[in-house]
Design a protein around this motif. Structure first.
Motif, short mmCIF file in Angstrom:
data_model
loop_
_atom_site.label_atom_id
_atom_site.label_comp_id
_atom_site.label_asym_id
_atom_site.label_seq_id
_atom_site.Cartn_x
_atom_site.Cartn_y
_atom_site.Cartn_z
N MET A 1 1.42 -1.13 0.07
CA MET A 1 0.02 -0.26 0.25
C MET A 1 1.06 1.03 -0.13
O MET A 1 1.77 1.47 0.64
CB MET A 1 -1.09 0.24 1.53
CG MET A 1 -2.42 1.01 0.66
SD MET A 1 -3.58 0.89 2.16
CE MET A 1 -4.41 -0.54 0.94
N VAL A 11 -8.40 3.49 2.12
CA VAL A 11 -9.21 3.57 0.46
C VAL A 11 -11.12 3.84 1.32
O VAL A 11 -11.19 2.71 2.49
CB VAL A 11 -9.20 2.24 0.08
CG1 VAL A 11 -10.64 2.08 -0.81
CG2 VAL A 11 -8.48 1.83 0.01
N MET A 13 -14.37 3.63 1.76
CA MET A 13 -15.70 2.61 1.40
C MET A 13 -16.27 3.29 0.83
O MET A 13 -17.31 4.30 2.21
CB MET A 13 -15.56 1.25 2.10
CG MET A 13 -14.17 0.36 1.44
SD MET A 13 -14.84 -1.31 1.71
CE MET A 13 -14.89 -1.11 3.10
N THR A 14 -17.15 3.58 0.32
CA THR A 14 -18.62 3.79 0.33
C THR A 14 -19.50 2.63 0.43
O THR A 14 -19.14 2.13 1.17
CB THR A 14 -19.30 4.19 -1.48
OG1 THR A 14 -19.59 2.33 -1.61
CG2 THR A 14 -18.24 4.84 -1.92
N ALA A 16 -22.60 1.43 0.03
CA ALA A 16 -22.81 0.22 -1.12
C ALA A 16 -21.34 -0.48 -1.08
O ALA A 16 -21.71 -2.07 -0.68
CB ALA A 16 -23.38 0.59 -2.26
N GLN A 17 -20.06 -0.67 -0.68
CA GLN A 17 -19.18 -0.87 -0.97
C GLN A 17 -19.24 -1.94 0.40
O GLN A 17 -19.02 -2.97 0.93
CB GLN A 17 -17.93 -0.73 -0.88
CG GLN A 17 -17.92 -0.03 -2.51
CD GLN A 17 -16.23 0.41 -2.66
OE1 GLN A 17 -15.97 1.63 -2.02
NE2 GLN A 17 -16.20 1.29 -3.99
N LYS A 19 -21.14 -2.12 2.45
CA LYS A 19 -22.47 -3.03 2.82
C LYS A 19 -22.50 -4.60 2.17
O LYS A 19 -22.80 -5.94 2.45
CB LYS A 19 -23.41 -2.47 2.55
CG LYS A 19 -25.19 -3.25 2.79
CD LYS A 19 -26.60 -2.82 1.95
CE LYS A 19 -27.46 -3.70 1.87
NZ LYS A 19 -28.57 -2.91 1.50
N ALA A 20 -21.91 -4.70 0.85
CA ALA A 20 -21.77 -5.56 -0.28
C ALA A 20 -20.47 -6.02 0.77
O ALA A 20 -20.06 -7.77 1.33
CB ALA A 20 -20.91 -4.90 -1.30
N ARG A 23 -21.83 -8.49 3.44
CA ARG A 23 -22.42 -9.11 3.07
C ARG A 23 -22.03 -10.57 2.65
O ARG A 23 -22.31 -12.26 3.01
CB ARG A 23 -23.50 -8.77 1.66
CG ARG A 23 -24.25 -8.67 2.90
CD ARG A 23 -25.60 -7.89 1.50
NE ARG A 23 -26.11 -9.03 1.15
CZ ARG A 23 -27.31 -8.60 0.17
NH1 ARG A 23 -27.56 -6.92 -0.35
NH2 ARG A 23 -28.22 -9.81 -0.02
N ARG A 24 -20.77 -10.49 1.92
CA ARG A 24 -19.92 -11.35 1.79
C ARG A 24 -19.30 -11.67 2.85
O ARG A 24 -18.80 -13.30 3.39
CB ARG A 24 -18.45 -10.95 0.72
CG ARG A 24 -19.21 -10.01 -0.33
CD ARG A 24 -18.01 -9.86 -1.70
NE ARG A 24 -16.87 -9.13 -1.03
CZ ARG A 24 -17.08 -8.24 -0.48
NH1 ARG A 24 -17.80 -7.47 -1.91
NH2 ARG A 24 -15.92 -7.49 -0.84
#
Lengths: 56, 309
Positions: A1, A11, A13-14, A16-17, A19-20, A23-24
């Motif tokens: 990095m 980074v 994260m948004t 949506a990111q 949340k994704a 969930r993963r």
């Protein structure tokens, strides 16, 4: 990095990111738990009562 | 990995892929056919298996089949992107990277084979490993882009599940399981060539050599007819061979006659027919045909098991 002034470049994260990713992570956890149960139950089904009556 | 470094734009991208996108890599519709045919193979097999072992075996076969689908999507991402039927898959849409699909497919392949081999027997485990190898390497990497006979040989991969189910119970391969294999193996070419006839443009755009765009429509229609004739004959065999009853025999004959009727309609279709209605009808009927054959075989076996107590 990459590093700038010894500070790590993070980074952001948004929503949506995040949340994704969550969930993963949950899905991986559930699949691993299911695999442990499958191996446990499968061993019982395969060996039955003889599971603990084998010569050591 | 969910973090992707984009070297060109020096931008770090974070994946927004959901578990459902990974599930889509497993080709769930194909997986449902794999599960069903493997289950039929298990029920028909003349031996006993613990119900829990059977359930886990079915799951392992399903995951193994799904893993080969993920490996197929990893390798074929370039083709999938230009074909209308596959353009919405997780890799072409950018939801999952090729590397992620490869890692996912390989991991599931290893775990499904080890699980099936350890909990049932290594004939079944070996057959599952061979099926994954056959679909991912022989069909996807080798045959699909090099020969119009791709679907004939590659179709074997989809035909193995009932044989694996049978082997999971008996630990062996027998004539009966070979017949089950042959039914799906012979069904695949007319089924896919009917699809290829009306999706010809798709395969052309992707540079995939399917029979219609290499040998022409006329030759494809003849091949469909010939394969259909062999298929309906082999599909009736379980009755005289004694591992299916009269209900199956009658079903195989009646549906087989209908399958041939569709094949003749496709054969008689005008070259260059824009609507391709007979080919579309045959494609739809072929799905019903295979499902019905295996359903009746399953129902008969379950009824005779119930009657035997």
């Amino acid at each position: 990095m990459a590093m700038v002034d010894n500070k790590p470049e993070l980074v952001e994260m948004t929503k949506a990111q995040k949340k994704a990713q969550r969930r993963r992570s949950v899905a991986i956890g559930l699949v691993l738990a299911a695999f442990v149960i499958i191996v446990y139950v499968g061993s019982w089904a395969k060996m039955g009562g003889a599971l603990f009556s084998r010569p050591m | 990995m969910a973090l992707v470094e984009n070297i060109e734009s020096n931008e770090t991208l974070v994946s927004e892929a959901l578990p459902g996108d990974y599930f889509a890599l497993l080709k769930p519709r194909v997986m449902s056919l794999v599960v069903f045919t493997a289950f039929v193979g298990m029920v028909l097999a003349p031996a006993h298996i613990h119900p829990m072992t059977a359930l886990i075996a079915i799951l392992a076969i399903a995951v193994g089949g799904g893993a080969s689908g993920a490996l197929n999507m990893w390798y074929d991402a370039d083709i999938d992107a230009v074909m209308t039927r596959t353009a919405k898959r997780p890799i072409p849409t950018g939801k999952v990277t090729r590397g992620e699909a490869l890692a996912f497919g390989l991991t599931l392949s290893v775990f499904s084979v080890l699980t099936l081999g350890t909990l049932t027997n290594w004939v079944a485990g070996g057959l599952l490993a061979f099926t994954i190898f056959f679909y991912a390497v022989v069909y996807t990497m080798w045959l699909k882009r090099s020969t119009p006979q791709n679907i004939v040989i590659g179709g074997a991969a989809g035909a193995f599940p009932p044989m694996i189910g049978w082997a999971a119970v008996t630990g062996s391969v027998s004539v009966e399981s070979v017949i089950l294999f042959l039914i799906i193996f012979l069904w695949t070419p007319p089924h896919f060539w009917a699809l290829a006839l009306f999706k010809l443009r798709d395969y052309d755009m992707a540079n995939v050599p399917m029979l219609p765009n290499v040998a022409g429509e006329r030759h494809t229609k003849l091949q469909i007819l010939l394969y259909s004739a062999v298929l309906v004959t082999v599909a009736a065999a379980p009755w005289p061979l004694g591992f299916a009853g009269p209900a199956y025999g009658v079903t195989a004959i009646v549906l087989g006659a209908n399958f041939l009727r569709h094949a003749v309609a496709v054969w008689r279709m005008e070259d260059g027919d824009a609507t391709m209605v007979p080919a579309k009808k045959m494609f739809g009927f072929s799905l019903v045909y295979l499902a019905a054959l295996f359903s009746v075989m399953l129902a008969e076996a379950l009824v005779s098991m119930a009657l035997a107590g």
